[in-house]
Each structure stands twice: as structure tokens, then as C-alpha cells.
Enzyme design. Sequence first.
Site, short mmCIF file in Angstrom:
data_model
loop_
_atom_site.label_atom_id
_atom_site.label_comp_id
_atom_site.label_asym_id
_atom_site.label_seq_id
_atom_site.Cartn_x
_atom_site.Cartn_y
_atom_site.Cartn_z
N CYS A 42 0.83 -1.21 0.00
CA CYS A 42 0.00 0.00 0.00
C CYS A 42 0.85 1.25 0.00
O CYS A 42 0.36 2.35 -0.26
CB CYS A 42 -0.88 0.07 1.24
SG CYS A 42 -1.59 -1.47 1.74
N VAL A 79 7.49 -23.06 -4.64
CA VAL A 79 6.89 -24.34 -4.25
C VAL A 79 6.29 -24.95 -5.52
O VAL A 79 5.46 -24.31 -6.18
CB VAL A 79 5.81 -24.13 -3.17
CG1 VAL A 79 5.08 -25.44 -2.89
CG2 VAL A 79 6.42 -23.57 -1.90
N GLY A 242 -6.85 -4.13 -11.10
CA GLY A 242 -7.33 -5.14 -10.17
C GLY A 242 -6.36 -6.27 -9.93
O GLY A 242 -5.31 -6.37 -10.56
N ILE A 275 -4.60 -27.88 6.25
CA ILE A 275 -4.16 -26.79 5.37
C ILE A 275 -5.06 -25.58 5.60
O ILE A 275 -6.28 -25.65 5.45
CB ILE A 275 -4.17 -27.19 3.87
CG1 ILE A 275 -3.25 -28.40 3.65
CG2 ILE A 275 -3.74 -26.00 3.01
CD1 ILE A 275 -3.07 -28.80 2.20
N GLY A 279 -5.38 -14.30 3.60
CA GLY A 279 -4.95 -13.16 2.77
C GLY A 279 -5.72 -13.03 1.46
O GLY A 279 -6.82 -13.57 1.31
#
Lengths: 453, 453
Positions: A42, A79, A242, A275, A279
Site C-alpha cells: 500500500c 513451491v 485489479g 491446510i 490473505g
Amino acid sequence: MKIVIIGGGAGGLSTASNIRKYDKDAEITVITRDENIAYSPCAIPYVLCGEVDCFENIIMHQAEDYLERDIKVITLAEVFEVKASEKKIGYYLLNQKEDLKEMEYDYLVIATGGAPFIPPVEGSDLEGVFKIRTIADGQEITKWAQKSKKAVVVGAGLIGLEIAYGLKKRGLDVTVTEMLPQIVPRSLDPDMALIVQKYLEKEGINLILGHPIEKIAGTTKVEGAVFGDQCIDVDMVVMATGVRPETKMATMAGCELGRWSISVNEKMQTTVPDIYAVGDCVEVYDAITGHNTQSLLGTTAVRQGKVAAQNIVGKKAEFIPVLNSMVSKIGNLEFGAVGLTKVSAIQNGIEVISGKSRALTKARYYPGAKRIDIKMICNLQGVIIGCQIIAEERVAERVDTMSLAISQKLTCSKLSNMEFSYAPPLSMVIDPIILAAEDACEKLSKLNNNHKK
Amino acid sequence: MKIVIIGGGAGGLSTASNIRKYDKDAEITVITRDENIAYSPCAIPYVLCGEVDCFENIIMHQAEDYLERDIKVITLAEVFEVKASEKKIGYYLLNQKEDLKEMEYDYLVIATGGAPFIPPVEGSDLEGVFKIRTIADGQEITKWAQKSKKAVVVGAGLIGLEIAYGLKKRGLDVTVTEMLPQIVPRSLDPDMALIVQKYLEKEGINLILGHPIEKIAGTTKVEGAVFGDQCIDVDMVVMATGVRPETKMATMAGCELGRWSISVNEKMQTTVPDIYAVGDCVEVYDAITGHNTQSLLGTTAVRQGKVAAQNIVGKKAEFIPVLNSMVSKIGNLEFGAVGLTKVSAIQNGIEVISGKSRALTKARYYPGAKRIDIKMICNLQGVIIGCQIIAEERVAERVDTMSLAISQKLTCSKLSNMEFSYAPPLSMVIDPIILAAEDACEKLSKLNNNHKK
């Protein structure tokens, strides 16, 4: 207990820090593709406009800082595999791609965030077209801006406008374009958006509303941008169009996706045992409509990380549905919103009235009092479901007051009788929030009288 | 309908304006002993320190402005008689004392406010000793200060400190004395008061705490002030030793008094039919302790005037118990509080814990971020019952957020999960309020664990 966290942004690191707070012995590893961790995306526009000195400043922590708290951070690592059945992941370092490594986990946390969405426009791969998400993006934009004169920013959401202001402050001629007929369409109603728009225009930023970008012209480098029948000569284009959630890792692990992104319950658990996900890559519930939605905010990620951590260490915690409260500052203007706009309420089939106030941020006679505009949205029972606030000071905390009011399902009538603190240099004796609530009460009362007639 | 209102301050004029809002035909008369109406007494210190240019500026309206709304204002007039049984009052103009007049009413509103309390100290009638309540007081202090070098302000409440700062800014050597061992004892706990105290000392204001003023020395004019074994040479003394409610008119009308002042119900009705009372002259209920208390705030008077007006015109309205939220600004420092302090909670027999945070008003890397200190008081169920906030910016609205939280009986645990808006120039990603709430949660959890052991 071994915890592996994929992603080094607000969500991932908040999870890591909170687990450490409650559990001194947990083995915590954060793996990220990025070079930097713990920076504030931000803040990138504020470096661009010069209010923050340099990009290094907005990196809050280095990997070594986390080591001090016994949190291992592996940067520049990819990963490539999640074996949920064996509770293992496979990864490699970006500079040693052939050296495949494995790591076991008791709990895996997916905090992969989002990636900028670039609309499929001709020319979007030209040199001089930028996305905006990471510090590297910010650095590239800054560098390119130094040799540019005219920029187009595509998208009049928060980031788009903040970047536009930053480029303007760097001396560029800036045009913001937006497909929809208003700026900040997600958070502000057209009447409130117009106040921000006028400020931006006064600051010398050009706006083209109601036109999608159709084409970026140029051979190798950007030369122009085409909207409807206009073509603007430009040296650079920033796509602030976006963010799309990064769900690849979750899909690999077999986690179910919802309408927008990874589906999680109130404990931040995915559909795969052990799992979690937090966010920008997960979807949440809207506190007012009850619908699935996205909440692409650093504060949401931080709060989700805390909830995930508490559940992982065996404490009970629930992530509550979101109101998506936001605030921004562009130049001297602050604007913020929480809950639904009138437009979004109507789109959700909710009948509403709105109360407005235009008042001052200090006592009328106090030097430096600024104008403040408030719009409060209430359903026909008077329950407040949204609020928008614009002024040159003291907006953010009023948005928070309204978030609390909305979360407590307060009516405009009840809010209009609340206590507000007062001192001439700091507020009006009747707070602008009360004035807006009173206006809402009157509108509601007129409506009810008309219904009776 | 004839309404007579005695008193031209915030309470009286708020009643008058609100009645007019709902009833176009009511005959409304405001009678006041004062020369000015509708001025902001809270602003007097800010004229003294030069932040507001002159006393004329803090007069919000003249009597003529009210005439435009068909509200008659009679200034410089004394009510000498209330005949409740005949629904009449008797009054005279101060410059025509022999010409006794009568006025009938359907509803009488007593809004006589309060008068400065001057402790019975030897020498308090000397020239150069001032009280502080009206614009005339402010003007006299300003005039005397021009020829003075050393001042003592008696009383380290809000007004005392604000006046002290004003005199200091005018170049005087200023000492504030307080009977109690801390400043702002009504609103701040000792630890928080110390932060404000250090700021004042840095600004060059001397403080003598824990000593009542014993004597003001001098023959005709003030020459010294005596505290314990100290005698300070001074040219002027300002008594900021509190306000006592003006209940003479109410007593004359036969209204019952409570523990502190005029007793009213939630509609602002006194015990005498058709007589209402509002403002500094009435007592209210404390939202947390349930006890009778005083709320000597302009905002309280304004809110009470609205409630009285609504009931007079036949609408239903109730004045809710108070949290006494306050805020002040002295120099660059803002400080505010709402609800109970830890000290007052203990005095009221409430067991409490407190959570604290020391954080910043903006993102850490953002230029100009200021330190902010928050103390949150919770009962042993975790319900928040008080909060104190000090910083060089953005305090007032946070106090309001906390007022709302306290009025909704939120726990620290619930508050710590709330949404707060975030932008780097305006806040931290985890709001200081959340940090204080989290600290309170931890203290509570430790306490509960100890109890279990």
C-alpha cells in the site's frame, strides 16, 4: 509442531508471528517467491509521490529479523508441489532450479496473495506498460517515469488514483481512465466520487470515465493509448486494473475454490485437513449481504493470520464477516468508506435511504477547519449498512467509528444520540456523523409518513 | 404553545432551535442574564493562547440571528420569580430593575448552567484574581495578562491547563497548582497524566501537585500565592477550581434537587410539571456505575436540549446515561478519555485490568508519524469500561470509537478482532486500539490462569 507457510506478505507473516507468540517451540518456515518480505504494498504510491523517501523504507523487516524470533524465511523459492496426503511440499530455490527439496509439515498455510490482473488488450506487452504490485514494479515505474512526460493509468480504483497522483507529483502529464462512469466505484457512490474527482482535477490530473482502454499503440515501446474515438500520446501506461487471487498452490493441494478464490471456514481452514489459507487468496463473507466476497486489504490478511495462528496452536478463534472498511489519502484529501454503497445496496436488492452532512472538522471559528462530507446508508429499518467520508483531515478514525456502528447493527436514530467528544480545535460541538445520522432519520421519517398516506 | 427558556448557553439554545425545527408556530423566548449568547466557553483558552484571533470570533450567533428563526432572545435580563402554579415567570431588564415584567409559559426550560466555584481562600477577593467562565472573564484575564509577568493557575483540570498554556504563550511565567497529586484527575489515571505533565513541563509550565492553595497574598492587588511552605511571587491568579450548578431558579420553581444539582428524568423533566431542565445545572446518570453524576460538557447540554425539545413537541426521546467522553488540545498535544479511569473504577468497587499500547499514528516508515499512548480499562469479564488516549494527532475520533465500543458493552476480545481502516499516511496496519485491546486480553488471560492455579 512443524508449520510451513507459503507466502511472505501480510497474511503469511502475521500467521508466523502469531504462532510464535503462542508457541515457543513450533518450527515455523515461511517460503516466498519474492526477494523481499514484510513490505507494505500500500505504500508504493507514497514512495512514487515522494512522501516516503525510498522503497527501502517500506520494507518493515528483513528475513534475518524473523530468524531472531526463530522463524525461518526462505526467499526467492518456488513451491512446485503440495502432497497433502503425505503432508509434504516440494520446492526449489530460484537460482538452483534443479535442486528439488522437500519439507514436511503438520500444518500448511497458503498465503499466496494475488497477482495483478492485466486485461487482454492489444499492446499490453509493449515496453513501458507496467503492472503494480511489488516493490520491483514500483522501482520500474519510478525509473521509467524519469524519462517520460505523459502517462496513462488504467483503472480509477484506489491504487490507480494513488499512482496517478504520484506520477503527477513527479511532473508527468497524467490521465486516468476508467471503464465505469465514476472513480472508486467499489467504495464510493457517484455523488461522493465526484468530490474526489474534482479534487484530482484541481490537482491537474485528467480523467476519462466510462471508456475501457481498447488498445495500447506502439511498435516496441508504448506510444499511445486508445479509448473510444480518442487516442492519447503517452510514454507509459500503468495497469491498475485489479488483482486476481493466486490459487495455483491451493488447487495443487486439492483445496476447493469458491466463487472468487480459496474457500475457507471461519477458522481459516481450507477443505483439506491441516491446510489453512489466509490473505488475498481466500474469499470471505460480506457482513451485510452474507455473500462470498473478496477483501483485498492488508488489514484483512493480518487479522486472518492471527485467526489461523490461534486455531493452529489450539486456541479458538473465528474470522468474522467483513465490512471492507478502506481509507486513502491523495495529496491533502482523505476519503474512506465502510459497508455498502447505495449503489451496491440496490444491486443486492436492499432498499435504502441515505443521510448526508456537509460540515467542518473543527469549530467554525477555529482557523484551519476543513470541509467534511459524510454519506450514511441505512436500510428501511434505519439500520446503518454503509458510510462514506471525505475531508482533508480526520477521516480514517471516523470510518472506524462507523465500522463499529455498522458491526453493532446500530440504527441512525441510536447513533444520532451517541456521545462524541468535543474541543474547538478538534471537532464541532455536534459531530458531522451525528448530522448525517439526523438527516437519515428525517429521510426515514418522511418515507414512513408517505407510506402511511 | 408558549415556551420560555432561562439561559442562553448551549443547553438553552439547543432546546430553542430544536423546538423550532419541529414546531413552526411555537412562541419561543430565551431569557439570559448574559450580554452574549451562543458563544463557546470551551474556546476561551484558545483565544487566550492566540490560536483563535479574538473573542468576537467565538460568538457563534447574535440574538438577531435567532429572531430570523422567530426565536425571541432577551439578554441582560434577570428572572426573579417562577410561579409554577400559575405557569408564569417574573423578570426585569438589568438596566430597568424597577420595571418588573411577567411572562406566561406552557413549558418552562431551566438552562441556567453553572458558576465558577471559588474556594474560600484568604485573598481570593484581591485585584488580579480571576475566575473563568464567560467571555467577559476571558477579556479581563487577557487585559490583566498584558501587564503581568507571573501567573498562578489554581486547578489542573482541563480548563486550568488550557488557560495556563494560553498565558504561557502570552509570555508569562506560569505555575499550575493542584490539590491532588496528579493533573487531570477526573479523566486520566496517574500514569497517563504523567505523559501530559511531561509535555507541559517541556513547554515551560511549572507544576505544583499535591498542594492546595492556602492563601493569596497582597494588599489590594495579588502579590503572592502560598502553597505548603512555598510562596510564589505572582501578578495574577486564575481560579480554575471547578463549576457549581446554578440551581437557584429551579429551587424557586419548587423543583427537587438531587445529590449534585437539579434532578431530571430521562425526558429532561424536573419534578414540577411542565418544567424541564438541561445543561450544566442538571445531574445525569453514569452509564457504567449507574450513579448520579455531573456532565459539565457542551455536548451533553446540546444533546439534552434536543431531548427536551422533542418531548416538549410531543415526540418521544430519552437522554441516555453518560460516558463523559472528553478531549482537549494543548499546544500540539491531544488527549482524551471516556468512561471510568482505573482509579475511579476501583473507587466504585469495580475490579479491573488495563491494557496499554504505545504505538504510532501512521505507518512506521511514514514521515511525521507521532507516538500514541492508549490505556484501556476492562472489568474482569473483559467488558471495556474506560479508555484514555494521548498523541499529537488523531485522538478525538479514536475516543469516539471507544465511546461507541463502551456504550455497546464490547469486550476487549471482541474489539481486538474488529476491522480498522488502514492507509500508510493515516494509520498503522494494526491499529493502536487493537494493540491495547490485545494487551488487555493477555492480562485477563494471565489473571484467569492464576486464579485457576
